[in-house]
Design an enzyme around this catalytic site. Structure first.
Site, short mmCIF file in Angstrom:
data_model
loop_
_atom_site.label_atom_id
_atom_site.label_comp_id
_atom_site.label_asym_id
_atom_site.label_seq_id
_atom_site.Cartn_x
_atom_site.Cartn_y
_atom_site.Cartn_z
N LYS A 138 0.84 -1.20 0.00
CA LYS A 138 0.00 0.00 0.00
C LYS A 138 0.88 1.25 0.00
CE LYS A 138 -1.98 2.64 3.08
NZ LYS A 138 -2.06 3.94 2.39
N GLU A 198 10.86 1.73 9.63
CA GLU A 198 11.75 2.85 9.29
C GLU A 198 10.96 4.12 9.57
OE1 GLU A 198 14.79 2.48 8.46
OE2 GLU A 198 14.82 0.33 8.08
N CYS A 205 13.45 11.85 5.21
CA CYS A 205 13.70 11.47 6.60
C CYS A 205 15.16 11.68 6.97
CB CYS A 205 13.30 10.02 6.82
SG CYS A 205 14.07 8.92 5.62
N GLU A 211 10.10 16.41 14.77
CA GLU A 211 10.32 16.30 13.33
C GLU A 211 9.34 17.24 12.61
OE1 GLU A 211 9.00 12.76 11.18
OE2 GLU A 211 10.93 12.70 10.18
P1 NDP Z 1 2.59 8.07 7.91
O1 NDP Z 1 3.10 7.35 9.08
O2 NDP Z 1 1.45 8.99 8.06
O3 NDP Z 1 2.18 7.09 6.74
C1 NDP Z 1 3.05 6.12 6.19
C2 NDP Z 1 2.23 5.04 5.53
O4 NDP Z 1 1.50 4.33 6.52
C3 NDP Z 1 1.19 5.58 4.56
O5 NDP Z 1 1.03 4.67 3.48
C4 NDP Z 1 -0.04 5.62 5.42
O6 NDP Z 1 -1.22 5.60 4.67
C5 NDP Z 1 0.13 4.35 6.22
N1 NDP Z 1 -0.63 4.27 7.45
C6 NDP Z 1 -1.13 5.28 8.21
N2 NDP Z 1 -1.79 4.78 9.28
C7 NDP Z 1 -1.69 3.43 9.20
C8 NDP Z 1 -2.17 2.34 10.01
N3 NDP Z 1 -2.88 2.54 11.11
N4 NDP Z 1 -1.89 1.08 9.63
C9 NDP Z 1 -1.16 0.86 8.52
N5 NDP Z 1 -0.71 1.83 7.70
C10 NDP Z 1 -0.96 3.10 8.05
O7 NDP Z 1 3.87 8.83 7.31
P2 NDP Z 1 3.89 9.86 6.14
O8 NDP Z 1 3.32 9.25 4.91
O9 NDP Z 1 3.35 11.15 6.65
O10 NDP Z 1 5.46 9.99 5.88
C11 NDP Z 1 6.28 10.86 6.56
C12 NDP Z 1 7.02 10.14 7.66
O11 NDP Z 1 7.77 9.07 7.13
C13 NDP Z 1 8.03 11.04 8.35
O12 NDP Z 1 7.94 10.85 9.74
C14 NDP Z 1 9.35 10.53 7.85
O13 NDP Z 1 10.42 10.76 8.72
C15 NDP Z 1 9.07 9.07 7.68
N6 NDP Z 1 10.04 8.48 6.77
C16 NDP Z 1 10.98 7.63 7.27
C17 NDP Z 1 11.95 7.11 6.45
C18 NDP Z 1 12.96 6.14 6.97
O14 NDP Z 1 13.56 5.43 6.16
N7 NDP Z 1 13.20 6.04 8.26
C19 NDP Z 1 12.02 7.46 5.03
C20 NDP Z 1 10.97 8.34 4.62
C21 NDP Z 1 10.02 8.84 5.47
P3 NDP Z 1 -1.95 6.97 4.25
O15 NDP Z 1 -0.91 7.97 3.87
O16 NDP Z 1 -2.74 6.54 3.08
O17 NDP Z 1 -2.74 7.38 5.40
#
Ligand code: NDP
Length: 482
Positions: free
Chosen positions: A174, A249, A283, A384
């Site tokens: 997803k 991650e 990130c 962040e």
């Molecule tokens: P989110 O945590 O909001 O979402 C990440 C993914 O998880 C999306 O596909 C989201 O879906 C999905 N999701 C949300 N809630 C749930 C749930 N309850 N169960 C399962 N899946 C869920 O992050 P963001 O998309 O806002 O991304 C930004 C974040 O990602 C920042 O904190 C950044 O630091 C981190 N990041 C970390 C990296 C790393 O390698 N450590 C690399 C890149 C980013 P939907 O968006 O459709 O709600």
């Protein structure tokens, strides 16, 4: 209006709910497509397809699996222009960045793991004198879940899917509902590459609905997740009672330590990138910049003047260096930290305002912003922000720099600028982070382990670490007679 359909069992299909979410073009602030609003029923359908496909895919020769994944890599390359355009439109990032980084890297992810699997081996342990031979069998897990965020959409989506498929699993993936377009287009590429049906299934929709259904599914035994720390915690709580394998991650608040003995010009140009690449929505961006006092004033002046030269604009304009932020709500969140900085007594050295771009007046643009903070404990330095905002602050001693680098709940990456080898080693060992870059930034060899410590996550991706995550190690112990 274009519909972003699920890709299940080798074909595109509508969601059971019959409902659709709006998909925004952030550079214009307009809805330009509709996303399947999937639920647990769609995930169940994807699971059935993946389950059905697993016996055959896991028994497909490595050579054949590798060949198909290489074909996907080549097709991504051949569609570089259209995929990059889709990414820029969906995410707001400069088209030049999508062309130079996002899409080439998505192709490299498939190419890398298609090759890596041919070299993936396991250990054997002979118990000498006991006539016993042990070897470790690494078997694919079965149906696995991959969930990725919006900042590097196809790049991070494929970073998970490629090793999962290479090691023989079937996948339910997803993408973020905010940036689903390139994941949608990947379905077509998989069909063209001859990936057998059901091996990869892509379900669209929100995190709480489709994402949660993947995480909560009792028979999806491993979840690879990249996203925010709060979501990661929620996923860990959901998965723990089912003893799922998890790779998380998560967020970062990475320190960038600049010492007076560094190569100043190189540091300045790379620091500009580590601060604002992808609108600061990586990130790994170095969002807390600590500078040795003897060069602090010079750095402040030079850095601010370079930041002012960055061009905020429509992602499709050739001279744009800073595109749109990904969504209105994200823009509002990021902006709120500028108000907070003022409340906390910090000084805005440049930026701080939204930008109206001609012809794209409703887009989500923000000036690159540099904030001078007077202590590392302020919220702006601890939370962040994930946007085009960095803070700067001086330090006097190496110990002080180290303490500030570590005094944060995150531990993803750190960047050091110094030409002192002893200092490099001292700090590299003591900084609490999964990745340390010395005199460089975002320099990635895909064989290296990738991941964070503390609230930045659990587990490592990259190279054989990813192939280990997506396989179960089994000890086979054979006793024999001479
Ligand atoms: P989110 O945590 O909001 O979402 C990440 C993914 O998880 C999306 O596909 C989201 O879906 C999905 N999701 C949300 N809630 C749930 C749930 N309850 N169960 C399962 N899946 C869920 O992050 P963001 O998309 O806002 O991304 C930004 C974040 O990602 C920042 O904190 C950044 O630091 C981190 N990041 C970390 C990296 C790393 O390698 N450590 C690399 C890149 C980013 P939907 O968006 O459709 O709600």
């Amino acid at each position: 209006m274009k519909k972003i359909l699920n890709y299940i069992n080798g074909t595109y299909c509508e969601p059971f709910s019959g409902d659709w979410l709006d998909n925004y073009n952030p550079s214009k602030g307009e809805v330009y497509s509709k996303i399947a609003y999937s639920s647990s029923e769609d995930v169940e359908k994807a699971y059935e397809a993946a389950k059905e496909a697993f016996p055959s895919w896991s028994n497909t020769t490595i050579e054949e699996r590798s060949k198909i994944l290489l074909k996907i890599a080549t097709l991504i390359e051949e569609n570089l222009d259209s995929l990059a355009e889709a990414e820029a439109l969906d995410n707001g990032k400069p088209l030049s960045l999508a062309k130079a980084v996002d899409i080439p890297r998505a192709s490299s992810n498939f190419r890398f793991f298609a090759n890596a699997i041919t070299q993936f081996a396991s250990e054997a342990h002979e118990s000498v004198g006991l006539n016993t031979m042990n070897f470790t069998l690494r078997q694919p897990i079965g149906v696995v879940g991959c969930i990725s965020p919006w900042n590097l959409p196809l790049y991070l989506f494929t970073w998970k899917i490629a090793p999962a498929l290479a090691s023989g699993n079937t996948v339910i993936a997803k993408p973020s509902e905010i940036t689903p377009m390139t994941a949608y287009l990947l379905g077509d590429i998989c069909i063209k590459a001859g990936l057998p049906k059901g091996v990869l299934n892509i379900v669209h929709g929100t995190g709480p609905s489709a994402g949660q259904a993947i995480v909560a599914h009792p028979n999806i035994k491993a979840i690879s997740f990249t996203g925010g720390t709060a979501t990661g915690e929620h996923i860990a709580r959901t998965a723990a009672p089912m003893f799922k394998k998890l790779s998380l991650e998560l967020g970062g608040k990475n320190p960038n330590l600049i010492f007076a003995d560094c190569n100043y010009d190189k540091m300045l140009s790379v620091t500009l990138k580590s601060s604002f690449a992808n609108q600061g929505q990586i990130c790994l961006c170095g969002s807390r910049i600590f500078v040795e006092k003897s060069i602090y004033s010079k750095f402040k002046e030079d850095f601010v003047s370079k930041v002012k030269e960055l061009k905020v604009g429509n992602p499709f304009d050739g001279d744009t260096t800073i595109g749109a932020l990904v969504s209105k709500s994200h823009l509002e969140k990021v902006r709120s930290y500028i108000d907070l900085a003022k409340e906390e007594g910090s000084k805005i050295l440049c930026g701080g305002n939204t930008v109206t771009v001609e012809g794209s007046e409703n887009g989500y643009y923000l000036e690159p912003t540099v904030i001078e903070v007077n202590n590392n404990d302020c919220r702006v330095n601890q939370e962040e922000i994930f946007g085009p905002i960095v803070t700067i602050m001086p330090f006097e001693t190496e110990d002080e720099a180290l303490q500030m680098a570590n005094n944060v709940k995150y531990g993803l990456s750190a960047t050091l600028w110094t030409n002192n080898l002893d200092r490099t080693m001292r700090l590299s060992k003591r900084i609490e982070a999964g990745i340390i870059w010395v005199n460089t930034w975002l320099n990635r060899d895909l064989r290296t382990p990738f991941g964070g410590v503390k609230n930045s996550g659990v587990g490592r991706e990259g190279g054989f670490e990813a192939l280990k995550f997506f396989t179960e190690a089994k000890n086979i112990c054979i006793k024999y007679d001479e």
